[in-house]
Write a protein that holds these residues in place. Structure first.
Motif, PDB file in Angstrom:
ATOM      1  N   GLU A  65     -65.672  13.626-102.460  1.00 30.82           N
ATOM      2  CA  GLU A  65     -66.422  14.676-102.128  1.00 30.82           C
ATOM      3  C   GLU A  65     -66.349  16.035-103.185  1.00 30.82           C
ATOM      4  O   GLU A  65     -67.272  16.535-102.919  1.00 30.82           O
ATOM      5  CB  GLU A  65     -65.947  15.299-100.757  1.00 30.82           C
ATOM      6  CG  GLU A  65     -64.296  16.102-100.987  1.00 30.82           C
ATOM      7  CD  GLU A  65     -63.335  15.057-100.920  1.00 30.82           C
ATOM      8  OE1 GLU A  65     -63.346  13.962-101.157  1.00 30.82           O
ATOM      9  OE2 GLU A  65     -62.138  15.663-101.003  1.00 30.82           O
ATOM     10  N   SER A  66     -65.652  15.761-104.011  1.00 32.25           N
ATOM     11  CA  SER A  66     -65.672  16.908-105.026  1.00 32.25           C
ATOM     12  C   SER A  66     -65.006  16.448-106.492  1.00 32.25           C
ATOM     13  O   SER A  66     -64.752  15.358-106.622  1.00 32.25           O
ATOM     14  CB  SER A  66     -64.498  17.965-104.680  1.00 32.25           C
ATOM     15  OG  SER A  66     -63.378  17.281-104.330  1.00 32.25           O
ATOM     16  N   ARG A  76     -61.446  15.489-106.434  1.00 30.45           N
ATOM     17  CA  ARG A  76     -61.103  14.268-105.814  1.00 30.45           C
ATOM     18  C   ARG A  76     -61.526  13.026-106.921  1.00 30.45           C
ATOM     19  O   ARG A  76     -60.588  12.391-107.122  1.00 30.45           O
ATOM     20  CB  ARG A  76     -62.097  13.853-104.692  1.00 30.45           C
ATOM     21  CG  ARG A  76     -61.644  12.658-103.766  1.00 30.45           C
ATOM     22  CD  ARG A  76     -60.166  12.708-103.064  1.00 30.45           C
ATOM     23  NE  ARG A  76     -60.221  14.100-102.370  1.00 30.45           N
ATOM     24  CZ  ARG A  76     -58.942  14.368-102.100  1.00 30.45           C
ATOM     25  NH1 ARG A  76     -57.711  13.847-102.401  1.00 30.45           N
ATOM     26  NH2 ARG A  76     -59.009  15.666-101.212  1.00 30.45           N
ATOM     27  N   ASP A 114     -51.291  14.681-102.145  1.00 38.29           N
ATOM     28  CA  ASP A 114     -52.323  15.775-101.993  1.00 38.29           C
ATOM     29  C   ASP A 114     -52.058  16.732-100.592  1.00 38.29           C
ATOM     30  O   ASP A 114     -51.858  17.803-100.498  1.00 38.29           O
ATOM     31  CB  ASP A 114     -53.541  15.389-102.177  1.00 38.29           C
ATOM     32  CG  ASP A 114     -54.746  16.200-101.746  1.00 38.29           C
ATOM     33  OD1 ASP A 114     -54.439  17.324-101.987  1.00 38.29           O
ATOM     34  OD2 ASP A 114     -55.892  15.869-101.402  1.00 38.29           O
ATOM     35  N   ARG A 115     -52.371  15.935 -99.459  1.00 36.66           N
ATOM     36  CA  ARG A 115     -52.406  16.793 -98.346  1.00 36.66           C
ATOM     37  C   ARG A 115     -51.275  16.330 -97.058  1.00 36.66           C
ATOM     38  O   ARG A 115     -51.030  15.111 -97.155  1.00 36.66           O
ATOM     39  CB  ARG A 115     -53.858  16.604 -97.424  1.00 36.66           C
ATOM     40  CG  ARG A 115     -54.808  16.806 -98.400  1.00 36.66           C
ATOM     41  CD  ARG A 115     -56.084  16.546 -97.664  1.00 36.66           C
ATOM     42  NE  ARG A 115     -57.369  17.048 -98.511  1.00 36.66           N
ATOM     43  CZ  ARG A 115     -58.535  16.944 -98.074  1.00 36.66           C
ATOM     44  NH1 ARG A 115     -58.840  16.556 -96.854  1.00 36.66           N
ATOM     45  NH2 ARG A 115     -59.461  17.560 -98.690  1.00 36.66           N
ATOM     46  N   ARG A 159     -55.170  27.490 -96.755  1.00 38.22           N
ATOM     47  CA  ARG A 159     -55.792  28.431 -97.646  1.00 38.22           C
ATOM     48  C   ARG A 159     -56.572  29.539 -97.152  1.00 38.22           C
ATOM     49  O   ARG A 159     -56.454  30.598 -97.493  1.00 38.22           O
ATOM     50  CB  ARG A 159     -57.022  27.587 -98.783  1.00 38.22           C
ATOM     51  CG  ARG A 159     -56.537  26.732 -99.985  1.00 38.22           C
ATOM     52  CD  ARG A 159     -57.423  25.813-100.372  1.00 38.22           C
ATOM     53  NE  ARG A 159     -56.873  24.871-101.184  1.00 38.22           N
ATOM     54  CZ  ARG A 159     -57.292  23.873-101.827  1.00 38.22           C
ATOM     55  NH1 ARG A 159     -58.742  23.629-101.675  1.00 38.22           N
ATOM     56  NH2 ARG A 159     -56.732  23.100-102.789  1.00 38.22           N
ATOM     57  N   ASN A 212     -63.101  25.443-102.291  1.00 41.16           N
ATOM     58  CA  ASN A 212     -62.865  24.866-103.598  1.00 41.16           C
ATOM     59  C   ASN A 212     -64.259  24.944-104.495  1.00 41.16           C
ATOM     60  O   ASN A 212     -65.081  25.727-104.205  1.00 41.16           O
ATOM     61  CB  ASN A 212     -62.881  23.304-103.477  1.00 41.16           C
ATOM     62  CG  ASN A 212     -64.269  22.404-102.858  1.00 41.16           C
ATOM     63  OD1 ASN A 212     -65.212  23.123-102.710  1.00 41.16           O
ATOM     64  ND2 ASN A 212     -64.361  21.095-103.305  1.00 41.16           N
ATOM     65  N   ASP A 261     -59.244  25.105-107.402  1.00 43.81           N
ATOM     66  CA  ASP A 261     -59.586  23.798-107.937  1.00 43.81           C
ATOM     67  C   ASP A 261     -59.310  24.078-109.600  1.00 43.81           C
ATOM     68  O   ASP A 261     -58.521  23.304-110.176  1.00 43.81           O
ATOM     69  CB  ASP A 261     -60.745  23.143-107.610  1.00 43.81           C
ATOM     70  CG  ASP A 261     -60.563  22.170-106.542  1.00 43.81           C
ATOM     71  OD1 ASP A 261     -59.491  22.274-105.734  1.00 43.81           O
ATOM     72  OD2 ASP A 261     -61.358  21.356-106.010  1.00 43.81           O
TER      73      ASP A 261
HETATM   74  O1  AHR Z   1     -56.928  18.408-100.929  1.00 46.33           O
HETATM   75  C1  AHR Z   1     -57.367  18.959-102.255  1.00 46.33           C
HETATM   76  C2  AHR Z   1     -59.059  19.478-101.928  1.00 46.33           C
HETATM   77  O2  AHR Z   1     -59.580  18.485-101.457  1.00 46.33           O
HETATM   78  C3  AHR Z   1     -59.524  19.925-103.117  1.00 46.33           C
HETATM   79  O3  AHR Z   1     -59.189  21.249-103.412  1.00 46.33           O
HETATM   80  C4  AHR Z   1     -60.684  19.854-102.898  1.00 46.33           C
HETATM   81  O4  AHR Z   1     -61.790  19.797-104.009  1.00 46.33           O
HETATM   82  C5  AHR Z   1     -60.795  18.445-102.169  1.00 46.33           C
HETATM   83  O5  AHR Z   1     -62.002  18.024-101.612  1.00 46.33           O
END
Ligand code: AHR
Length: 330
Positions: free
Chosen positions: A54-55, A58, A132-133, A187, A236, A264
Motif C-alpha cells: 500500500e505504501s 511497505r 511491524d504491527r 498514532r 503516513n 514514515d
Molecule cells: O504499519 C506501518 C504503516 O503501514 C506505515 O506507516 C504505513 O506507511 C504502512 O502502510
C-alpha cells in the motif's frame, strides 16, 4: 543497517526447539519445513504474510525482509502479500501451518480477530513472530515476540512538534491509516495526547487506507467541506503526498497555506519535506528483517527471546531532511 533496540519486556525461555525441529521434519512433498531446524546450521523454513503493497514504507519493509531472510543467511522464505485483507492473511497463515514451516511471521492488517489462527499455530507447535504491527489478544502466549515501532510515541512526537512550532490554536484534518490497524489507532491516540489542553481542534478525520490515492481523495473531500484548514496530520507519507496533490489542485500551497505533518520518512516524503511541501516527518523504521532473522534463529534454537523489541525512529525538520536525503536508501 542494524536497528537499535529498546527491550521493554523480560526474556522468556522457550521450550520450543524440539517442537520447531519436529515441524521441520516433514518430507519435501509439499512441506516447507527445513531439515532438522534448530541444530544451528540447517535451513529455517519461515512463512511470512505481508500486509500488502500500500505504501512506500511497505515496499521498503518487504525488500528488507526478502533481502535478509535469504538462503545464504539460513532461511527458506515463503512470502505472501495479503492485499490489505485480513481473510487473505488468515488463509496464508493456515497454508504455512499446513506446510509445516518452522516459524510463522506476519504484520497484521488489523489488530483484532487473530486468536483462532494463532491458536492453530500454537497447537501445531509453530512459533509466531509479529513484525511491524501488534495484535490485540488476551493471550500473549499465542506469539513469541513482537518487533516494531512505538506508534503511540510516533503520533505524540508529531503532535508535540505541532504544538511547539505551529502554535496551540489550529484547525486540523486527520488522514487516518487503515481502520482497525495498530498504527491508525495508536498514532491517533498519540497525537490526541499531544494536543490535549490546547485549542488545536481536529475538525475532520477519515481513513485514506495508508495509500496515496486514498489520501488524495479524502483530502479533496476535506477541502470541499472546510475552508479553514490550517494543518493536515497524515498517518503516513503516502497519504500526505496524496493530500499535497489535492491541495495544489485546489490552488493552495502545501506546507504554507496548509501545513502538513506525516509519519514514515520514506524517500518521496523526505523529498516533499525538503521541497517545503511537508513541514515535519516522524520516522517509522521499516528495516525489521535483521531483528526478525535473529529472533527466528534464537526461537528455533530454543533460546530466550525478547517479547517486545521497540525499533528506534528518528524525526526530521525540513533542514534536517536536506542533510540526509541523498543517503536515504528507501
Ligand atoms: O504499519 C506501518 C504503516 O503501514 C506505515 O506507516 C504505513 O506507511 C504502512 O502502510
Amino acid at each position: 543497517m542494524r536497528t537499535k533496540k529498546i527491550i521493554r519486556a523480560g526474556l522468556a525461555t522457550l521450550g520450543i526447539a524440539a517442537m520447531a525441529a519436529m515441524s521441520g521434519c516433514a518430507d519435501d512433498g509439499g512441506s516447507a519445513g527445513g531439515e532438522a531446524a534448530g541444530s544451528g546450521s540447517e535451513t529455517i523454513a519461515i512463512g511470512f504474510s505481508q500486509v500488502g503493497a500500500e505504501s512506500g514504507w511497505r515496499a521498503a519493509n518487504t525488500k528488507d525482509i526478502q533481502d535478509t531472510l535469504t538462503e545464504e543467511n539460513g532461511f527458506k522464505l515463503s512470502f505472501s502479500d495479503a492485499q490489505q485483507k485480513q481473510e487473505n492473511q488468515i488463509q496464508a497463515l493456515r497454508s504455512y501451518i499446513a506446510q509445516g514451516v518452522d516459524v510463522l511471521a506476519f504484520s497484521p492488517v488489523v489488530e483484532t480477530g487473530w486468536d483462532a489462527v494463532l491458536q492453530e499455530a500454537k497447537n501445531a507447535n509453530i512459533p509466531v513472530i509479529l513484525t511491524d504491527r501488534a495484535v490485540d489478544t488476551t493471550d500473549d502466549s499465542l506469539y513469541v515476540s513482537f518487533i516494531g515501532s512505538d506508534f503511540v510515541d510516533e503520533g505524540k512526537r508529531a503532535g508535540d512538534w505541532v504544538v511547539e512550532n505551529l502554535g496551540d490554536d489550529l484547525k486540523v484534518v486527520e488522514l487516518q491509516g487503515t481502520t482497525g490497524s495498530a498504527p491508525a489507532i495508536d498514532r491517533k491516540e498519540g497525537f490526541g495526547k499531544a494536543i490535549e489542553g490546547t485549542d488545536i481542534e481536529i475538525i475532520d478525520s477519515q481513513t485514506g487506507d495508508f495509500t496515496r490515492a486514498g489520501g488524495k481523495q479524502v483530502m479533496e473531500g476535506f477541502l470541499n467541506s472546510h475552508d479553514d484548514i490550517d494543518l493536515v496530520f497524515a498517518h503516513n507519507d503516502d497519504m500526505g503526498l496524496g493530500a499535497i496533490e489535492a491541495i495544489e489542485a485546489a490552488g493552495k500551497k502545501p506546507g504554507e497555506d496548509i501545513k502538513i505533518v506525516t509519519i514514515d520518512a520514506v524517500k518521496d516524503g523526505m523529498q516533499a519535506l525538503v521541497d517545503g511541501k511537508i513541514n515535519y516527518i516522524v520516522e517509522c523504521n521499516p528495516l525489521l528483517g535483521e531483528d526478525l532473522a535473529e529472533i527466528a534463529k534464537k526461537v528455533v534454537a530454543g533460546e530466550s527471546v525478547e517479547k517486545r523489541i521497540v525499533v528506534e525512529d528518528a524525526a526530521f525538520t525540513q533542514e534536517e531532511a536536506a542533510k540526509v536525503l541523498a543517503d536515504r536508501t528507501y
